[in-house]
Design a protein around this motif. Sequence first.
Motif, mmCIF file in Angstrom:
data_model
loop_
_atom_site.group_PDB
_atom_site.id
_atom_site.type_symbol
_atom_site.label_atom_id
_atom_site.label_comp_id
_atom_site.label_asym_id
_atom_site.label_seq_id
_atom_site.Cartn_x
_atom_site.Cartn_y
_atom_site.Cartn_z
ATOM 1 N N ASN A 1 0.880 -1.356 0.112
ATOM 2 C CA ASN A 1 -0.032 -0.007 0.029
ATOM 3 C C ASN A 1 0.845 0.972 0.055
ATOM 4 N N ARG A 2 1.915 1.266 0.817
ATOM 5 C CA ARG A 2 2.881 2.393 0.784
ATOM 6 C C ARG A 2 3.482 2.460 -0.551
ATOM 7 N N SER A 3 3.814 1.536 -1.207
ATOM 8 C CA SER A 3 4.595 1.572 -2.390
ATOM 9 C C SER A 3 3.560 2.254 -3.358
ATOM 10 N N LYS A 4 2.527 2.099 -3.464
ATOM 11 C CA LYS A 4 1.547 2.651 -4.459
ATOM 12 C C LYS A 4 1.766 4.200 -4.596
ATOM 13 N N HIS A 5 2.059 4.844 -3.492
ATOM 14 C CA HIS A 5 2.618 6.185 -3.750
ATOM 15 C C HIS A 5 3.918 6.546 -4.290
ATOM 16 N N GLU A 6 4.017 7.184 -5.315
ATOM 17 C CA GLU A 6 5.071 7.044 -6.052
ATOM 18 C C GLU A 6 6.183 7.782 -5.823
ATOM 19 N N ILE A 7 6.461 8.320 -4.277
ATOM 20 C CA ILE A 7 7.499 9.202 -3.925
ATOM 21 C C ILE A 7 7.982 8.268 -2.672
ATOM 22 N N ASN B 1 14.416 3.611 6.724
ATOM 23 C CA ASN B 1 13.845 3.113 5.563
ATOM 24 C C ASN B 1 12.246 3.394 5.680
ATOM 25 N N VAL B 2 11.746 3.912 4.554
ATOM 26 C CA VAL B 2 10.324 4.237 4.718
ATOM 27 C C VAL B 2 9.344 2.735 4.763
ATOM 28 N N PHE B 3 10.147 1.976 4.046
ATOM 29 C CA PHE B 3 9.293 0.628 4.423
ATOM 30 C C PHE B 3 9.422 0.042 5.542
ATOM 31 N N GLY B 4 10.395 0.120 6.302
ATOM 32 C CA GLY B 4 10.914 -0.363 7.526
ATOM 33 C C GLY B 4 9.840 0.048 8.481
ATOM 34 N N ILE B 5 9.843 1.395 8.551
ATOM 35 C CA ILE B 5 8.851 2.105 9.607
ATOM 36 C C ILE B 5 7.178 1.272 9.569
ATOM 37 N N HIS B 6 7.052 1.400 8.231
ATOM 38 C CA HIS B 6 5.479 0.735 8.020
ATOM 39 C C HIS B 6 5.358 -0.590 8.279
ATOM 40 N N GLY B 7 6.454 -1.124 7.694
ATOM 41 C CA GLY B 7 6.278 -2.763 8.033
ATOM 42 C C GLY B 7 6.582 -3.212 9.495
ATOM 43 N N MET B 8 7.358 -2.381 10.408
ATOM 44 C CA MET B 8 7.476 -2.704 11.629
ATOM 45 C C MET B 8 6.260 -2.377 12.519
ATOM 46 N N GLN B 9 5.492 -1.216 11.961
ATOM 47 C CA GLN B 9 4.238 -1.129 12.888
ATOM 48 C C GLN B 9 3.103 -2.170 12.530
ATOM 49 N N ALA B 10 3.153 -2.771 11.101
ATOM 50 C CA ALA B 10 2.230 -3.664 10.995
ATOM 51 C C ALA B 10 2.441 -4.834 11.498
ATOM 52 N N ALA B 11 3.627 -5.225 11.594
ATOM 53 C CA ALA B 11 4.378 -6.604 12.322
ATOM 54 C C ALA B 11 3.882 -6.334 13.912
ATOM 55 N N TYR B 12 4.159 -5.401 14.788
ATOM 56 C CA TYR B 12 3.972 -5.269 15.911
ATOM 57 C C TYR B 12 2.349 -5.166 16.095
ATOM 58 N N ASP B 13 1.836 -4.441 15.278
ATOM 59 C CA ASP B 13 0.432 -4.208 15.664
ATOM 60 C C ASP B 13 -0.541 -5.479 15.290
#
Length: 396
Positions: A58-64, A277-289
């Motif tokens: 989902n985050r990757s869909k934003h192209e910046i 890492n932008v994907f690291g931030i979001h990925g970690m929150q998804a994992a922990y949540d």
Amino acid sequence: MEFSMDLFDKYLDRTPTKSIKWDPDYMIERFKTADLLPFNHAEMDFICPYPIVECVQNRSKHEIYGYTLVKSDYYDSVINWYQSRHNIKYNSEEILYSTGVIFSLRNAIQFYTKTGEEIAIFTPIYRPLAEAVSDQNRNLVTIPLCYEKEKYLMDFVALEKIFQTHQIKVLIICNPHNPVGRVWTHAELTQLGNLCINYDVMIISDEIHCDLLSKGHKYTSITTISPNDELKSIVLSSMTKTFNTSGLKIANIFIKNAELRKPFFEYYDKKFIYAPNVFGIHGMQAAYDHCAPWVDLLTQYLDQNFNFVKEYLSEHSLNIDLIHREGTPVIWLDFRQIPIAPNKVFNYLLKKARIISYDGRDFTANGGGFQRLSIGYPRHILKEGLDRIRNAIELL
């Protein structure tokens, strides 16, 4: 979201992904062949839990993909995970995000010690932990772990003697320990902490495998040993081993002692690490949540894989001793009863079994004759690796 155990039986081909384990060109460059099964990295081959995949997609869909803030919800995710999972209470001021555990360790060594000062570590140990010392011109002092009845113990007598005869500034520990699989108990860490308080030694603890515990074992963080902050301690950890997301490059540094923490966090800020890492931030929150139930199943599957290896070695009478595993996704195997010289085991397995292990000699000290293998695989791949080892040994 519901998860099921059969998720861990699924195999996903990683050869097209430039995986450091599976890339055929890389294998040929290093080992002259791509016909190998890689069991050398402490990295699992299980498909990541879907909430992480969905969040990154989902985050990757934003192209910046520019510099990204670490906001309060990031810290909430970390705090809630450690509170609910391990009953450890942190607040946001005690947490600093980073890009990796080894990177964090190297920075801590740079900040808290000077060139030529002495740093101690228990061996055998994951080599990059020791190299973080020697590469930066600090003097590494090793203390062998005691190997008794398929289990390793800290040698507190030897450690205190080292403290008495050297000027140790920092002790690096690993919990759960890589490669021997120990999960240090509260009693062991308390004894260790008291020694370090008495001799004014700081502890830096790599706790990256803290979620990957075998049934019946409890993770105790070094931060919980000294409630009055008498013990100077730093914890380095990450979600990347737990959720098989090493490529996301995200980690956390935990320091409860304010006097220890404030200048280091300021130093870290000056290192220009202000956006991970932008994907690291979001990925970690998804994992922990959202992925705690997945971890529950994962730890069960790893226990089953360990028991599978144990039964396989016994059934086929391979004379390979399996060291008891309390945590981590790896096993530590003793090949010293096999009629191969300790310095030739790795190459024999490479050439005759066509597997890549992690040679015990590479774990700084007292690892000769041992090999480390990952068990973070679908069971049919693990069985193929064991079959290859058995066939190779039967050639002797």
